[in-house]
Write an enzyme that holds these catalytic residues in place. Sequence first.
Site, mmCIF file in Angstrom:
data_model
loop_
_atom_site.group_PDB
_atom_site.id
_atom_site.type_symbol
_atom_site.label_atom_id
_atom_site.label_comp_id
_atom_site.label_asym_id
_atom_site.label_seq_id
_atom_site.Cartn_x
_atom_site.Cartn_y
_atom_site.Cartn_z
ATOM 1 N N ARG A 64 0.823 -1.211 0.000
ATOM 2 C CA ARG A 64 0.000 0.000 0.000
ATOM 3 C C ARG A 64 0.857 1.261 0.000
ATOM 4 O O ARG A 64 0.412 2.339 -0.385
ATOM 5 C CB ARG A 64 -0.968 -0.023 1.210
ATOM 6 C CG ARG A 64 -1.815 1.219 1.326
ATOM 7 C CD ARG A 64 -3.159 0.985 2.034
ATOM 8 N NE ARG A 64 -3.092 0.187 3.239
ATOM 9 C CZ ARG A 64 -2.593 0.594 4.402
ATOM 10 N NH1 ARG A 64 -2.122 1.820 4.530
ATOM 11 N NH2 ARG A 64 -2.573 -0.221 5.444
ATOM 12 N N TYR A 118 -17.463 13.948 -17.012
ATOM 13 C CA TYR A 118 -17.827 12.537 -16.890
ATOM 14 C C TYR A 118 -18.902 12.402 -15.803
ATOM 15 O O TYR A 118 -18.807 13.057 -14.754
ATOM 16 C CB TYR A 118 -16.572 11.751 -16.526
ATOM 17 C CG TYR A 118 -16.820 10.317 -16.156
ATOM 18 C CD1 TYR A 118 -17.262 9.409 -17.102
ATOM 19 C CD2 TYR A 118 -16.613 9.872 -14.860
ATOM 20 C CE1 TYR A 118 -17.500 8.082 -16.758
ATOM 21 C CE2 TYR A 118 -16.835 8.552 -14.505
ATOM 22 C CZ TYR A 118 -17.286 7.665 -15.460
ATOM 23 O OH TYR A 118 -17.524 6.363 -15.116
ATOM 24 N N ASP A 183 -9.007 16.719 -16.838
ATOM 25 C CA ASP A 183 -9.206 15.299 -17.110
ATOM 26 C C ASP A 183 -8.844 15.086 -18.581
ATOM 27 O O ASP A 183 -9.547 15.546 -19.472
ATOM 28 C CB ASP A 183 -10.666 14.926 -16.814
ATOM 29 C CG ASP A 183 -10.920 13.425 -16.951
ATOM 30 O OD1 ASP A 183 -10.280 12.788 -17.806
ATOM 31 O OD2 ASP A 183 -11.781 12.896 -16.222
ATOM 32 N N LYS A 208 -9.112 3.502 -19.684
ATOM 33 C CA LYS A 208 -9.555 3.785 -21.044
ATOM 34 C C LYS A 208 -8.371 3.646 -22.013
ATOM 35 O O LYS A 208 -7.902 2.546 -22.235
ATOM 36 C CB LYS A 208 -10.208 5.167 -21.086
ATOM 37 C CG LYS A 208 -11.196 5.424 -19.928
ATOM 38 C CD LYS A 208 -12.437 4.566 -19.985
ATOM 39 C CE LYS A 208 -13.316 4.682 -18.742
ATOM 40 N NZ LYS A 208 -13.702 6.012 -18.321
HETATM 41 C C1 LIG Z 1 -14.147 6.588 -17.114
HETATM 42 C C2 LIG Z 1 -13.828 8.005 -16.822
HETATM 43 C C3 LIG Z 1 -13.512 8.431 -15.523
HETATM 44 C C4 LIG Z 1 -13.564 7.485 -14.334
HETATM 45 O O1 LIG Z 1 -12.595 6.506 -14.412
HETATM 46 P P1 LIG Z 1 -12.733 5.028 -13.783
HETATM 47 O O2 LIG Z 1 -11.445 4.396 -14.122
HETATM 48 O O3 LIG Z 1 -13.925 4.402 -14.426
HETATM 49 O O4 LIG Z 1 -12.945 5.217 -12.323
HETATM 50 C C5 LIG Z 1 -13.162 9.751 -15.335
HETATM 51 N N1 LIG Z 1 -13.141 10.633 -16.367
HETATM 52 C C6 LIG Z 1 -13.460 10.265 -17.619
HETATM 53 C C7 LIG Z 1 -13.409 11.278 -18.704
HETATM 54 C C8 LIG Z 1 -13.811 8.942 -17.899
HETATM 55 O O5 LIG Z 1 -14.139 8.590 -19.133
#
Ligand SMILES: *Cc1c(COP(=O)(O)O)cnc(C)c1O
Length: 388
Positions: A64, A118, A183, A208
């Site tokens: 951790r 998101y 983001d 992603k």
């Molecule tokens: C999927 C997504 C998130 C969240 O990510 P997770 O890995 O699903 O927790 C945040 N921002 C964007 C733009 C996303 O597409």
Amino acid sequence: MELGWDTTAVHAGREDLAALGVHAIPLDMSTTAPLASVGSGGEAYELMATGGVPAPGQTTVYQRLWNPTVARFESGVSALEGAPEAVSFATGMAALAAVLLAAVADGKPHVVAVRPLYGGSDHVLATGLLGTQVTFVRPGGVRAALRPDTGLVIAETPANPDLRLLDIKALVAEADGVPVVIDNTFATPVLQRPLEIGASLVLHSATKFLGGHGDAMGGVVATDPGWAARLRQIRAITGGLLTPWPAYLLHRGLATLPVRVRAQQENAHKVAAALQSHEAVTRVLYPGLPECDPLGLVGTQMSGPGSLMSFEVDTADQAEAIPAHVSLMTHAVSLGGVDTLIQHPAGLTHRPVAAEAKPHATMLRVSIGLENPEDILADLVQAIEAVC
Ligand SMILES: *Cc1c(COP(=O)(O)O)cnc(C)c1O
């Protein structure tokens, strides 16, 4: 020697492999590490629980706190984002939660969030579950929303799900010294590097594009050493860490990131252009179409428009019915993988978003993959024509 960016994607985070006598990334699954003495172990524990990183040869105490497989992935991401450091988490939402907790802990709980975001990010802010207070704004509304206790300004570009682009430099100027979090999940560092133009933190859902194969979850924040130490401290204390096996997969994904992003983008361009002339499609939202980029940010802020697009049809019933008719692509949430996915944002990813900010129910979002673009288009068109 200054390396090319694609070279960095292949090699970053692998600097210690030759000395270890291995060629591929080693996967270290240890949850704990041997201690030479209580004193030296305790010292290392103290260091990492307060956000430090272990010196070479120092014990890592407990997974951790630190793990070499995870640290290599972080070092790959920091190189690609042009950041001094990167800190990874179990998911993108765990990464965002840590950033929000850091602001709250610093006595600056107010967040200015530029919609759309998101759905999950909108949700965590709207609930105030982590002790933040949010003012949601549209682009251009940031300065008026700032308060003395504003700790963060948060935005996405391209935004999820309408692909709206935002001028990061203008946003940073508006934020007037308040740290800006971008983001960068949709753009990836292949197309856009927000830290180079004034953002303080770049956040990714590594689930992603970074991983790119739909088989590993993770989140990562690229930032300066001060923020990085704070985020590592929060991670060590709250436990939202990225574990070695997904870290290994995500790191492996970085090597092909530039190739995947460019090839998917090329496919997306073709699909978007063809969809535009389909009579049942009322609107295509794709940054590569001039009408979707009024500020001229593709080619300046972004080197390309990416591979996410949304489109609208006449009625919400039609939009909800179309995904049931696809056969090559998959009706599923998530994005950025090698295969094409389609989903209905208003009903799924953006379900928790307040009515005034919810995406149009007539909209579908498509993440274009690496299949032949003719096949992607043919599948999409037959699904649309089955319904409309
Ligand atoms: C999927 C997504 C998130 C969240 O990510 P997770 O890995 O699903 O927790 C945040 N921002 C964007 C733009 C996303 O597409």
